[in-house]
Design an enzyme around this catalytic site. Structure first.
Site, PDB file in Angstrom:
ATOM      1  N   CYS A   1      48.803  75.197  23.182  1.00 39.61           N
ATOM      2  CA  CYS A   1      50.107  75.528  22.621  1.00 39.61           C
ATOM      3  C   CYS A   1      50.018  75.366  21.106  1.00 39.61           C
ATOM      4  O   CYS A   1      49.550  74.355  20.611  1.00 39.61           O
ATOM      5  CB  CYS A   1      51.161  74.578  23.195  1.00 39.61           C
ATOM      6  SG  CYS A   1      52.791  74.733  22.449  1.00 39.61           S
TER       7      CYS A   1
ATOM      8  N   CYS B   1      56.527  78.669  18.270  1.00 42.33           N
ATOM      9  CA  CYS B   1      57.556  79.586  18.777  1.00 42.33           C
ATOM     10  C   CYS B   1      58.901  78.883  18.941  1.00 42.33           C
ATOM     11  O   CYS B   1      59.934  79.546  18.940  1.00 42.33           O
ATOM     12  CB  CYS B   1      57.119  80.258  20.071  1.00 42.33           C
ATOM     13  SG  CYS B   1      56.522  79.137  21.300  1.00 42.33           S
TER      14      CYS B   1
ATOM     15  N   THR C   1      58.181  69.724  20.901  1.00 40.48           N
ATOM     16  CA  THR C   1      56.855  70.289  20.665  1.00 40.48           C
ATOM     17  C   THR C   1      56.652  70.563  19.178  1.00 40.48           C
ATOM     18  O   THR C   1      57.478  71.218  18.548  1.00 40.48           O
ATOM     19  CB  THR C   1      56.720  71.601  21.446  1.00 40.48           C
ATOM     20  OG1 THR C   1      56.951  71.335  22.824  1.00 40.48           O
ATOM     21  CG2 THR C   1      55.341  72.194  21.284  1.00 40.48           C
TER      22      THR C   1
ATOM     23  N   GLU D   1      54.045  66.525  22.122  1.00 42.31           N
ATOM     24  CA  GLU D   1      55.503  66.405  22.081  1.00 42.31           C
ATOM     25  C   GLU D   1      55.928  65.039  21.524  1.00 42.31           C
ATOM     26  O   GLU D   1      55.206  64.051  21.669  1.00 42.31           O
ATOM     27  CB  GLU D   1      56.085  66.574  23.491  1.00 42.31           C
ATOM     28  CG  GLU D   1      56.269  68.033  23.870  1.00 42.31           C
ATOM     29  CD  GLU D   1      54.967  68.723  24.225  1.00 42.31           C
ATOM     30  OE1 GLU D   1      54.031  68.028  24.666  1.00 42.31           O
ATOM     31  OE2 GLU D   1      54.868  69.945  24.043  1.00 42.31           O
TER      32      GLU D   1
ATOM     33  N   HIS E   1      63.137  81.917  24.355  1.00 43.60           N
ATOM     34  CA  HIS E   1      62.034  81.008  24.632  1.00 43.60           C
ATOM     35  C   HIS E   1      61.395  81.327  25.990  1.00 43.60           C
ATOM     36  O   HIS E   1      60.179  81.223  26.152  1.00 43.60           O
ATOM     37  CB  HIS E   1      62.542  79.564  24.594  1.00 43.60           C
ATOM     38  CG  HIS E   1      61.467  78.599  24.270  1.00 43.60           C
ATOM     39  ND1 HIS E   1      60.666  78.714  23.151  1.00 43.60           N
ATOM     40  CD2 HIS E   1      61.010  77.498  24.926  1.00 43.60           C
ATOM     41  CE1 HIS E   1      59.781  77.725  23.136  1.00 43.60           C
ATOM     42  NE2 HIS E   1      59.965  76.986  24.207  1.00 43.60           N
TER      43      HIS E   1
ATOM     44  N   TYR F   1      56.809  82.999  27.860  1.00 41.11           N
ATOM     45  CA  TYR F   1      55.836  82.379  28.755  1.00 41.11           C
ATOM     46  C   TYR F   1      54.799  83.322  29.327  1.00 41.11           C
ATOM     47  O   TYR F   1      53.652  82.947  29.537  1.00 41.11           O
ATOM     48  CB  TYR F   1      56.570  81.595  29.843  1.00 41.11           C
ATOM     49  CG  TYR F   1      57.189  80.373  29.237  1.00 41.11           C
ATOM     50  CD1 TYR F   1      56.373  79.294  28.885  1.00 41.11           C
ATOM     51  CD2 TYR F   1      58.529  80.302  28.931  1.00 41.11           C
ATOM     52  CE1 TYR F   1      56.912  78.182  28.279  1.00 41.11           C
ATOM     53  CE2 TYR F   1      59.074  79.195  28.321  1.00 41.11           C
ATOM     54  CZ  TYR F   1      58.259  78.136  27.992  1.00 41.11           C
ATOM     55  OH  TYR F   1      58.766  77.031  27.378  1.00 41.11           O
TER      56      TYR F   1
ATOM     57  N   CYS G   1      52.343  83.445  26.242  1.00 40.40           N
ATOM     58  CA  CYS G   1      51.515  82.281  25.913  1.00 40.40           C
ATOM     59  C   CYS G   1      50.783  81.757  27.148  1.00 40.40           C
ATOM     60  O   CYS G   1      49.584  81.461  27.080  1.00 40.40           O
ATOM     61  CB  CYS G   1      52.323  81.204  25.202  1.00 40.40           C
ATOM     62  SG  CYS G   1      53.542  80.356  26.185  1.00 40.40           S
TER      63      CYS G   1
ATOM     64  N   GLU H   1      54.726  71.806  32.346  1.00 44.19           N
ATOM     65  CA  GLU H   1      55.525  73.003  32.559  1.00 44.19           C
ATOM     66  C   GLU H   1      56.984  72.665  32.883  1.00 44.19           C
ATOM     67  O   GLU H   1      57.897  73.401  32.540  1.00 44.19           O
ATOM     68  CB  GLU H   1      54.905  73.837  33.679  1.00 44.19           C
ATOM     69  CG  GLU H   1      55.242  75.285  33.591  1.00 44.19           C
ATOM     70  CD  GLU H   1      55.140  75.785  32.171  1.00 44.19           C
ATOM     71  OE1 GLU H   1      56.105  76.374  31.718  1.00 44.19           O
ATOM     72  OE2 GLU H   1      54.113  75.543  31.487  1.00 44.19           O
TER      73      GLU H   1
END
Lengths: 480, 480, 480, 480
Positions: free
Chosen positions: A100, A104, A191, A258, A293, A297, A300, A444
């Site tokens: 990641c 974004c 994040t 995070e 957002h 997925y 990414c 996730e």
């Protein structure tokens, strides 16, 4: 200068001194801390690829404000094509990092606040959109990385923000001053927070009358006084320190890095406030952000899946089973799942539409579908990769044992691969799959600013059952 | 004295000095090493519960050799009821440990070698069964823990043992002496190897003429010269050292604690050799062991699933969502999957039958079904638990941050649970689920002495398609 | 006049007299035969909706040849937008019919032959594309319905067309004349064949040297001498005759109405031949057709799913359970699956690209993904609908019993619905779901000009594993 | 004579004259009616196999009342072994019939009423158990087939029986006489009702004070005045009349042959009443019956699955693809699912326990698991079989076309199978799979006296979450 390089981004971080805690210690040199650096490296790719001829079309854009070439992560979507390009950019970046790159969240926050601040102004005659445009120009001109801070800690989930015994469980205004507001609370699962330049705060849920203090959106520099960062643990995080090889993806790490971001009486100047009390716009802002957002997925995670598939295929070769029917079948299944995710992200983008502000948003229903599929398929992709890799991944010795003077030769001998590749290659590939698959599934449940259940509720709400019922009544020849 | 306590077991380990390496270091004091001790604690439960009135019926048995009360893990099954009791014992132990107590591998090895050595003797007039009986009496009398060593490193998986460029990729005889044999090779994924008293070796696959040197089975004490142990890494293994709370299940650890066991010219005395060259019995031995081992999973993973379900239900309560329909539905699904696993293990046991030696074996087809379901369902159980737990599990700060003088109060405030439970409780329960679910899935591909694909091949082979075709031809009225 | 109405379409069929057999009888009046008429009614909707203001934008287009407004089913795609519009049109039509309107097979055939004939001409200097343009103008001008005939009967599936013991198992040339060719063979599973104006034949698989006679594509009117149609049985087909209510969807029937189309020495005039011996273009033509046809499923099955969802929601209301959490959850799941299908069809369309001929084709990989998902999800949607409907659907009395003088009142009394709706409404809705779900799943294995396995092979072939492996090698830091 | 043959059973049916309606007509000669006869043939197998040396051990038993050899379907379970034998008997019968032989409903009803009547007598001092024993002796002595009538029509599902606007939606007493009771209502989905000798009624749900009139259980001969039967439609039921070959399984039909059984003021003599007002025993009776009935599915559906697997394997051979990896994989999956079902039924049986009456009951939780798995897996087995069979099954011409003087040769030529088998064989096998898979899935939602959701509620209720929570609290080191 509109677009930084990765190196310039890293340099710019050194000038910020946010108070970051991890494993009971305050981190003095963030940029060089082994637990943080891989995430910074991943974010740096979002800067470098904007200069790479192969990727520049994807990763840069032309500012609708200034006409300048800017990094796409600071762009406001001007068309469905922009939305589709975003998805392709994310897939390319994930293919490069297997991780990641965290940028974004702020990207989506900016697009959501852009559209919402315009709508608030239209209704209330406020000046939020103008303020936001100034902020946006600053971000574009300096190619800043922003953290989109939405998820509050929520306290008792059965109570709304205004009913909480501890009012700080949702970020809120504790003092209104002439020149700004003072806020308190915390945002969780943030994040990229510790390596961003700016923090963009948004509400996390629908709000009603009496909850005006919670209806706030604003942006502050990441080292604003009162901000405190507590960096969370990850699966196998110690390996980032113990051994590059055991870490699996040593350069870019796993998932996002995070943090819990505490706002302990943080002052926000007036010109950085983009919503302040207009509670009826809290949910629209949440929904806009969430949709943008969720759109991500299939891009990414699709790119991460590509790496997982490649790693599983390579390991199958090392182990001499790449022609077996069941191996090919599992690889096919992984490809199938990854491309299904990608389809959903593409579709919600190409079916996007303009907002009143002129920016473009995705098809909300299809974006929800995209996220909900990721929640399922990424587990299945991980399961299949682990199945293909086989048990050695779960019981492999450490790099230090591989290099040990006494037992190193045993490790080299007995973990060697079939096809002539040395044990080290097999182990590296195994560690990469381990890293890609053990973290991704766990994290996730956090991603996407909402639980799978929340997505389900939205899916049903948007499904328009009434019109579907009419179709059925007509075909069954019942007068409704 | 037939049955040790847990404490006596631990004391007995101190007398053994096997050379164990981990993270590049040789471990001097195994019993007190934080990376090893939790696995020892789990194994110790197999001793303690035999003395616990509540569990004694399950965990002890009467020796068919001596009539003495013995630990069931040293027992040879005498009936279908013994097989069913085994499954119930495993479930009870897993409910207590939430982990792997490692002792069934040796248990299953003993039962498999017992039956096979009898059959070899019947055909070849050898004396293996008598030798094994002596070994068995020794194990029962001293209540020893054995490691069942089957899985070879296998080298090129497209080649049979005798065709390998490196003959050591399968454990084999390198020298035959009057009083015994010398063997070389390595066994991988050896659960409980570093804290067992005895290592029982078996072949790992079918063998043919010319592969007599690989057709060996024997038992040696765990500190026999030439044995070297390299303890593998696990998911989040560093946490066993860093922080009890972050480890999640600090007392018993996660999964089994696997090692690569190297046999570097190990001498095995004649009286400890139970197969030596009778290659046609290699596959029957593998199949007997595999079936007995696959029988276990609905018991042991069923018990772990019970803990996962309990933890998920507790966390849902802490978070104030335990009455939500989707939460109840997910808990139901987890229960459903866990009980399905249990059904398969019970069924393959109650449908067991006697072997020529008089010991009882399971229904092989149904045991394969049991294992194959575990491979799928444990992932799904883990996914559901992570979904229910939510994102905080993936980004939670460390215990050290919880106890930190500066940021500790932030952690306590913002991670506190809804129902009045302190943040620490919520974090502990989150860490437990993390520990139970991140390791279990990965390690599953290793367990069971065979890949899912191998199970599928066996399932089809045993399915008797021909008789099923006849049923169809008759109903379709086609003369076959 | 470019665009027929549904009524004009039906009238035009009366002028054709193809020999159609069903249940052992030759059908004299096709248009009024109760087993055929529902399928004609469904196809008629593709005509009527082109005139309906609400749907005209979707169902009509402007001819790139003449600039005239034409029915979209006769259009050659000129842009990605045309491809996306096709998907939306199909969904809208399926929502109206709950069935198959059969016209996309010919639509896709025309687009595939258009592009391929151009490519053949480019390589071989032939005149196929020009001939096809004439045919296309005829189709557009008269708004004809075409049947795309691809699937041969295939004989021994282990042998290629040229190796078959019976050469007629693949349609082939048996005689070449100056003014045309004579062909023999049969095409199976031909949706809409008995109510089409034209039959467009294409090869069904890759061909090689020596198989020139099989490399043929052409169009002939549906009543050309030598064509014989044998209409297949469907699930519950007798109900179309027995009782409108028991049929479930009496106006439009279930699925498509498939026929075996025998070509018994059919003469094809020269100007209607679009490929004749250029075997290397057989596979490209198959692939183009298949991709365009797989694109459809998220549209057409998405629309059928909408009806199923609406019917299940209505029945839940009738039965008084529409607020139950598990009912809402199952409806959500059905919506989720339907929209995922739709996403795949949209994505393969919006990611389409121009062919050398100037027409636009879909993204082949994503189209395969679309079809492969349909194969799975439509079963799950059907399962959920049947679960929601409950057992009454499986054991419901006939309409004749509902209206019977003696037992009719029992049926009305004991099948009445909770919410005040009469038994008849509940029964009608149950029959609709029965009709929509029992046929759709079975027939799915036939649709799409290829088995799921064939799709899997294509998915893996297109996956570019090599580039994915490179991504993994780079991240694992292995020099490849 | 204790045990009838199939032929004697059929003869005995001729003496009964229950009023049965189907498709708007009253059936005069039930035994020879083509829509009914296949179901009678299937039930007749339960009689014939008791005399067949190969099956006699499974299908007969020794009466605990008389010591006589009796048909097992009239037996009261005396041990866990009896329960296990029941499952094996069901699988063997399903393998022979590929269908439902309908006799387990009455079998389960008798065992449930046996145990419950005993418990009522214990509490209330009533004489139900003695009466039931007399009935049971009559059934055993005459080898009768009983229909277990539980499922009421239920009206508004949100209201309890006593609250219904129409009190007849649950079977209830309308008059109490000295020598018996008069009842009204209807039982729906009654498998085998039209070819049973006796109807055994039971309540369908929990009852409370004030609902005494609904708390009734009794047995009456099937031709008792006031009973009316309306035979429901099945998938493709007309084919039983149209063509043996198109019916697929012409001798035994598909599924069970269900009827709506109306009780229009039926008088039940005192000695045939087994519960009359003891509402607190309604739920225990339901649960006992449901558990015994859910036990069956791994047996009976396991046997049907065996036929489906055999048919799919045969068809794969005909089509020349039986060696393909994906075909073998799908067959493996079908075997895996079928054996998982079987495991659950075996486990709930071998884990059975005695009731206070001395009869044996199954483990209720595991029986629920068994049923819940059937609900899922039978769909998947059907899906895989249809996938393997391929599209020809969905579009195949009728038998009449195969035999038609003009088009028959086309059908024979173009549907011929690869392996030399004639078209007729391929078509017969396809029709068998069609018959086995299209009906089974639909009807599954009806079977089992309860919806999947009801099973889920029971699964969670029985899961003992509290004890599971304690396990987790202990491992997480939280003082609960």
């Amino acid at each position: 200068m509109a677009m930084k390089t990765g190196e310039q981004y890293i340099q710019s971080l050194k000038e910020l001194k946010p108070p970051v805690y991890f494993m009971g210690e305050k981190i003095e040199n963030l940029v060089d801390h082994p637990a943080i650096r891989p995430h910074i490296n991943a974010a740096a790719e979002t800067y470098d690829l904007a200069h790479d001829p192969q990727f520049a079309e994807l990763v840069s854009a032309r500012s609708h404000l200034t006409g300048e070439r800017i990094n796409r992560f600071t762009h406001i979507h001007q068309s469905a094509e922009d939305l589709v390009t975003k998805v392709k950019m994310l897939r390319a970046l994930s293919q490069r990092t297997g991780s990641c790159y965290q940028r974004c969240v702020g990207f989506d926050a900016m697009n959501a606040v852009y559209a919402t601040s315009y709508e608030i102004d239209q209704k209330h005659g406020t000046e939020y959109h103008g303020r936001f445009l100034e902020f946006l120009k600053h971000v574009q001109a300096n190619d800043l990385m922003s953290c989109g801070a939405m998820t509050d800690t929520k306290g008792d989930r059965g109570l709304s923000p205004g009913q909480q015994p501890d009012p700080d469980q949702y970020l809120h205004i504790v003092e209104r001053r002439k020149n700004g507001i003072v806020v308190r609370g915390a945002k969780t699962h943030q994040t990229g927070a510790v390596n961003s330049h700016e923090i963009i705060a948004m509400p996390t849920t629908a709000l009603g009358p009496g909850e005006e203090d919670y209806a706030i959106s604003f942006a502050v520099p990441a080292d604003t006084p009162g901000l405190v960062y507590i960096f969370g643990r990850q699966t196998n995080d110690s390996r980032k320190i113990e051994s590059a090889m055991d870490a699996g993806n040593p350069r870019y790490g796993a998932v996002g890095g995070e943090a819990l971001v505490v706002f302990d009486n943080v002052f926000v100047p007036r010109e950085r406030v983009f919503m302040c009390g207009e509670y009826e716009f809290a949910y629209p802002l949440v929904e806009k952000f969430a949709a943008l957002h969720r759109q991500n997925y299939g891009g990414c995670k699709g790119g991460v899946a590509d790496v997982i598939i490649g790693a599983a295929a390579t390991l199958a070769e090392y182990q001499g089973v790449s022609r077996a029917a069941h191996v090919r079948d599992k690889l096919t299944e992984m490809v199938h799942l990854a491309e299904t995710l990608y389809c959903c992200s593409i579709a919600c983008s190409s079916e996007g539409s303009p907002t009143p502000s002129g920016s473009w948003g995705v098809d909300t229903t299809l974006a929800n579908i995209s996220k909900h599929n990721v929640t399922r398929f990424i587990y299945e992709i991980a399961r299949l990769a682990q199945d293909l890799a086989g048990g050695f991944m779960a019981t492999m010795p450490s790099e230090r044992d591989l290099r040990h003077p006494e037992v190193g030769e045993y490790v080299q001998k007995y973990l060697q691969a079939a096809a002539g590749a040395p044990a080290e290659h097999r182990m590296r590939m195994g560690r990469l799959i381990e890293s890609l698959t053990t973290g991704i599934a766990l994290v996730e449940s956090m991603h996407g600013a909402g639980s799978p259940q929340a997505q389900r509720v939205m899916i049903l709400r948007q499904a328009d059952l009434e019109s579907k019922k009419k179709l059925a009544l007509r075909l069954a020849r019942i007068d409704a």
